[in-house]
Motif scaffolding. Structure first.
Motif, short mmCIF file in Angstrom:
data_model
loop_
_atom_site.label_atom_id
_atom_site.label_comp_id
_atom_site.label_asym_id
_atom_site.label_seq_id
_atom_site.Cartn_x
_atom_site.Cartn_y
_atom_site.Cartn_z
N UNK A 1 0.82 -1.21 0.00
CA UNK A 1 0.00 0.00 0.00
C UNK A 1 0.86 1.26 0.00
N UNK A 2 1.91 1.27 0.81
CA UNK A 2 2.74 2.48 0.91
C UNK A 2 3.40 2.81 -0.43
N UNK A 3 3.86 1.79 -1.13
CA UNK A 3 4.49 2.01 -2.44
C UNK A 3 3.45 2.48 -3.45
N UNK A 4 2.24 1.92 -3.36
CA UNK A 4 1.16 2.35 -4.27
C UNK A 4 0.84 3.82 -4.07
N UNK A 5 0.75 4.25 -2.82
CA UNK A 5 0.44 5.66 -2.56
C UNK A 5 1.53 6.56 -3.14
N UNK A 6 2.79 6.16 -2.98
CA UNK A 6 3.90 6.93 -3.55
C UNK A 6 3.79 6.99 -5.07
N UNK A 7 3.43 5.85 -5.69
CA UNK A 7 3.27 5.81 -7.15
C UNK A 7 2.17 6.77 -7.60
N UNK A 8 1.05 6.73 -6.88
CA UNK A 8 -0.07 7.58 -7.27
C UNK A 8 0.25 9.06 -7.13
N UNK A 9 1.18 9.39 -6.24
CA UNK A 9 1.58 10.79 -6.06
C UNK A 9 2.65 11.22 -7.03
N UNK A 10 3.18 10.24 -7.83
CA UNK A 10 4.21 10.54 -8.82
C UNK A 10 3.54 10.97 -10.12
N UNK A 11 4.13 11.91 -10.86
CA UNK A 11 3.50 12.39 -12.11
C UNK A 11 3.58 11.39 -13.25
N UNK A 12 4.43 10.36 -13.17
CA UNK A 12 4.57 9.43 -14.29
C UNK A 12 5.15 8.12 -13.79
N UNK A 13 5.09 7.11 -14.67
CA UNK A 13 5.72 5.83 -14.39
C UNK A 13 6.97 5.72 -15.23
N UNK A 14 7.71 4.60 -15.05
CA UNK A 14 8.95 4.40 -15.78
C UNK A 14 8.75 4.32 -17.28
#
Length: 506
Positions: free
Chosen positions: A487-500
């Motif tokens: 969950x913690x990693x998912x929240x960080x991902x959702x707060x990031x403007x883009x993926x790899x």
């Protein structure tokens, strides 16, 4: 003809033997009386001499009668032994040799390859045509395999037939098995109606070095499951499929304790929305970190939970944890729908439905229950009733792994679903197979025509992502979008403007 058959019947033969013994006994008793009483009556022999002579003669006759009786008894015992042996080595429904007979054949000589041919979706077909008709169908499949192979066919289990062949190596055994399956799948006539079946085969050799299972029949049975999983006509035995049964056995008793001790957690795999151009949903996947063994693979503990009945408490825990985690996501400013896989064992369980709806309504959670079409087909009336209850309560319903099994338009029409997930088997080769691309596009159009959203599973390349966007697919899920993560990693991902890979998620 009936009289001749009656005369050959084993029971008549035994009766004839016993009557022969009785007849011989009567003749013997008559002879004793004749040779003992006649001289006595004529006065040529004293009473004492007659008694001695009669006794000796009776003893001789008795021995002769006992000899006849002993012979008849031995013959009777041999007949019974033959009948019991036949019963022990043959299937009572079809009359085919059984698994024990196949095991004996497999151990009779070195270098034999065992081929098991499984009838796919056996229970579904049996429920459709009835038990008696299914027994006749299995017998017909066995006879056809025997005609094609020239080998003796055994019934290794309800849905599996077996034979032994000579082959130089596994490739040749696989070729033989594949050819047999292809040739034997022509429609069968059962009670005047044609019945289509699909067959999958597994092969294994006797005495393979280092094999964990000594029985080639057991190894071939595991290979049948592997062929089905890989969607091949035939497959060989792979030791990794066998795993560690002894270790898994101890896990059964530890699973419930693991739920109480907090050893389970959830990982979330994101789902990318093409129109919103961001992640709007995730799939919750259970993970078990054992204090001694480390991470237990999901395919092991989920299958174990299914077989032991622990799938219900595991799924109930998943529902409660998902509700808690969704609140954390909402507090962080991320409104996403969470999908949960629902076992076929629970889909027709009203008690589970009551539990889930009670907690979902109380929390206001936005959940989606992913079910497979085969789960509905196991008990359609009860399953459809539960789905209607879920849908009426606002729970989204997703048809998972669409296209992986016997997809039916009739069920697709009846199920009140909101989403259809195309099986990854069609997506992985999307950029290489025009046929897969055509099937995916037609499935998307069909689902949209029925008012369903479409999610493509197994998206791993930018090319596949671009093709799905062009086809009008609604959502994408796969390693290109993201791996299952805490969950913690998912929240960080959702707060990031883009993926790899450059997919905008916020």
């Amino acid at each position: 003809m009936r009289a001749a058959a009656l005369l050959r019947h084993p029971r008549f033969q035994r009766l004839k033997g016993r009557l022969g013994v009785l007849y011989a006994g009567l003749i013997g008793v008559t002879a004793v009386l004749a040779f003992s009483l006649l001289p006595l009556l004529q006065g040529s022999m004293k009473l004492s001499e007659a008694i001695v002579a009669g006794g000796l003669l009776f003893a001789v006759v008795a021995l002769i009668v006992l000899a006849f009786g002993f012979k008849a008894t031995i013959r009777d015992l041999r007949d019974r032994e033959d009948r019991l042996t036949h019963i022990a080595l043959h299937d009572q429904e079809t009359g085919l040799p059984n698994r024990l007979a196949l095991e004996r054949l497999a151990s009779s000589r070195e270098g034999l390859w065992i081929i098991l041919v499984g009838i796919d979706r056996f229970e579904v077909v049996r429920n459709a045509i009835g038990y008696d008709a299914m027994a006749r169908l299995v017998g017909a499949v066995g006879r056809r395999l025997e005609q094609l192979s020239g080998a003796s066919i055994s019934r290794a289990s309800a849905a599996v037939l077996g034979l032994a062949v000579v082959a130089e190596n596994e490739d040749e055994a696989l070729r033989i098995a594949g050819d047999l399956c292809a040739a034997a799948q022509a429609p069968f006539d059962v009670s005047g109606a044609p019945v289509d079946i699909a067959l999958s085969a597994g092969v294994a050799r006797r005495g393979e070095a280092g094999a964990k299972l000594t029985s080639p029949v057991d190894r071939a049975a595991i290979a049948v499951a592997r062929a089905r999983r890989l969607r091949r006509p035939a497959a060989g035995f792979d030791t990794s499929d066998y795993g560690d049964p002894a270790g898994n056995l101890s896990l059964i008793s530890e699973l419930m304790a693991a739920l109480k001790n907090g050893e389970f957690s959830l990982a979330y795999q994101p789902k990318y929305d093409f129109r919103a151009e961001r992640i709007t949903g995730v799939e919750a996947l259970a993970r078990w970190t054992h204090p001694r063994r480390g991470v237990v693979p999901p395919d092991i503990f989920v299958a174990m939970a299914e077989e032991t009945g622990h799938i219900r408490p595991l799924t109930e825990w998943t529902v409660l944890q998902t509700i808690t985690d969704q609140k954390a996501l909402s507090s962080a400013g991320h409104e996403v729908t969470v999908s949960i896989n629902i076992s076929s064992r629970l889909l027709s369980d009203d008690t589970f439905a009551d539990f889930a709806l009670e907690h979902i309504k109380a929390s206001g959670a936005r959940l989606c229950f992913e079910i497979t079409e085969t789960a509905v087909m196991d008990d359609p009336d009860r399953a459809l009733a539960v789905i209607e209850r879920l849908s009426a309560a606002g729970v989204l319903v997703s048809l998972d792994d669409y296209g992986s099994g016997l997809s039916s338009l009739a069920y697709l029409k009846r199920i009140q679903a909101d989403e259809l997930k195309i099986d990854k088997g069609f997506i992985l080769g999307l950029d290489q197979s025009a046929r897969d691309a055509l099937l995916v596009k037609s499935t998307i159009d069909l689902a949209h025509g029925l008012g369903l959203k479409v999610t493509a599973e197994g998206v791993e390349t930018p090319t596949a992502l671009a093709l799905l966007r062009g086809m009008g697919c609604d959502m994408a899920q796969g390693f290109l979008i993201g791996h299952p993560e805490p969950l913690e990693v998912l929240i960080t991902r959702l707060e990031s403007p883009s993926t790899e890979v450059g997919v905008r998620v916020a």
